[in-house]
Design an enzyme around this catalytic site. Sequence first.
Site, PDB file in Angstrom:
ATOM      1  N   ARG A   1      81.992 114.799  25.306  1.00 23.19           N
ATOM      2  CA  ARG A   1      82.454 115.576  26.454  1.00 23.19           C
ATOM      3  C   ARG A   1      83.418 116.659  26.017  1.00 23.19           C
ATOM      4  NH1 ARG A   1      83.982 111.815  31.530  1.00 23.19           N
ATOM      5  NH2 ARG A   1      85.575 113.411  31.628  1.00 23.19           N
TER       6      ARG A   1
ATOM      7  N   ARG B   1      95.061 114.325  30.405  1.00 23.45           N
ATOM      8  CA  ARG B   1      94.353 113.590  31.472  1.00 23.45           C
ATOM      9  C   ARG B   1      95.078 112.295  31.837  1.00 23.45           C
ATOM     10  NH1 ARG B   1      88.949 113.306  28.769  1.00 23.45           N
ATOM     11  NH2 ARG B   1      88.376 111.788  30.340  1.00 23.45           N
TER      12      ARG B   1
HETATM   13  P1  AMP Z   1      85.725 112.545  35.566  1.00 19.07           P
HETATM   14  O1  AMP Z   1      84.312 112.651  35.081  1.00 19.07           O
HETATM   15  O2  AMP Z   1      85.840 111.763  36.836  1.00 19.07           O
HETATM   16  O3  AMP Z   1      86.671 112.064  34.502  1.00 19.07           O
HETATM   17  O4  AMP Z   1      86.183 114.037  35.935  1.00 19.07           O
HETATM   18  C1  AMP Z   1      86.215 115.038  34.951  1.00 19.07           C
HETATM   19  C2  AMP Z   1      87.117 116.200  35.391  1.00 19.07           C
HETATM   20  O5  AMP Z   1      86.622 116.779  36.605  1.00 19.07           O
HETATM   21  C3  AMP Z   1      88.559 115.808  35.702  1.00 19.07           C
HETATM   22  O6  AMP Z   1      89.368 115.751  34.541  1.00 19.07           O
HETATM   23  C4  AMP Z   1      88.978 116.922  36.663  1.00 19.07           C
HETATM   24  O7  AMP Z   1      89.252 118.116  35.962  1.00 19.07           O
HETATM   25  C5  AMP Z   1      87.698 117.155  37.463  1.00 19.07           C
HETATM   26  N1  AMP Z   1      87.640 116.282  38.667  1.00 19.07           N
HETATM   27  C6  AMP Z   1      86.758 115.257  38.912  1.00 19.07           C
HETATM   28  N2  AMP Z   1      87.016 114.666  40.083  1.00 19.07           N
HETATM   29  C7  AMP Z   1      88.083 115.318  40.604  1.00 19.07           C
HETATM   30  C8  AMP Z   1      88.854 115.172  41.791  1.00 19.07           C
HETATM   31  N3  AMP Z   1      88.577 114.214  42.702  1.00 19.07           N
HETATM   32  N4  AMP Z   1      89.877 116.046  41.995  1.00 19.07           N
HETATM   33  C9  AMP Z   1      90.182 117.011  41.112  1.00 19.07           C
HETATM   34  N5  AMP Z   1      89.521 117.192  39.959  1.00 19.07           N
HETATM   35  C10 AMP Z   1      88.478 116.362  39.697  1.00 19.07           C
END
Ligand code: AMP
Length: 189
Positions: A131, A142
């Site tokens: 990723r 993060r």
């Molecule tokens: P994830 O795959 O859930 O780890 O999401 C990857 C990235 O997408 C995160 O680090 C955020 O930058 C963005 N993202 C995903 N879901 C959200 C959310 N509910 N609110 C804000 N940013 C999000």
Amino acid sequence: MHIVFMGPPGSGKGTQAVRLAKHLQVPHLSTGDMLRAAKQQESPLGVEAASYMDHGNLAPDDLVVEVLISRIQQPDCAGGMLLDGFPRTIKQAMALDEHLAQIGKHVDLVVELEVPESVLIERIMSRQGNRADDNRATIHNRFEVYQRQTTPLRGYYVNQRRLAKIDGTGSMDEVFARVRGAVDAIPQK
Ligand code: AMP
């Protein structure tokens, strides 16, 4: 059944969420997946989201809420859904509650996967390269973002008596058994 999955990076949230969605036969909705797809298509929304995602920051609430709410208005979500990575802020949680209340529904359960930080870092580093946001500086950010912006949701959902904290250590099967236990404990109306 409307279920929300929370967990820091590397907690296994995505894997467990996909598995539970299959088990319950409800759509698995990951805002991370939606934003990554938009980024790949280079849509204006995707380009905007990428500027946050690539640094491990949260995309703006308004943007994510719009993406998510328009998705849950699709007919396949009529019987429930599993939300993976949404909400991540109190503002998003309130927007979700408001939308569900309008259609006579509510969040039934919030699963938070708990994993010690040393295990999280080990897990993420072993998947490095898959990723764009899995590099050392971004991972660190993060975690911080999760602590600062997402953990306040615990209190929000504890007040609603919806939060189930699940031990996310052990094998995928062991964790899944715990997750299923929490789902089975949801009071039936
Ligand atoms: P994830 O795959 O859930 O780890 O999401 C990857 C990235 O997408 C995160 O680090 C955020 O930058 C963005 N993202 C995903 N879901 C959200 C959310 N509910 N609110 C804000 N940013 C999000």
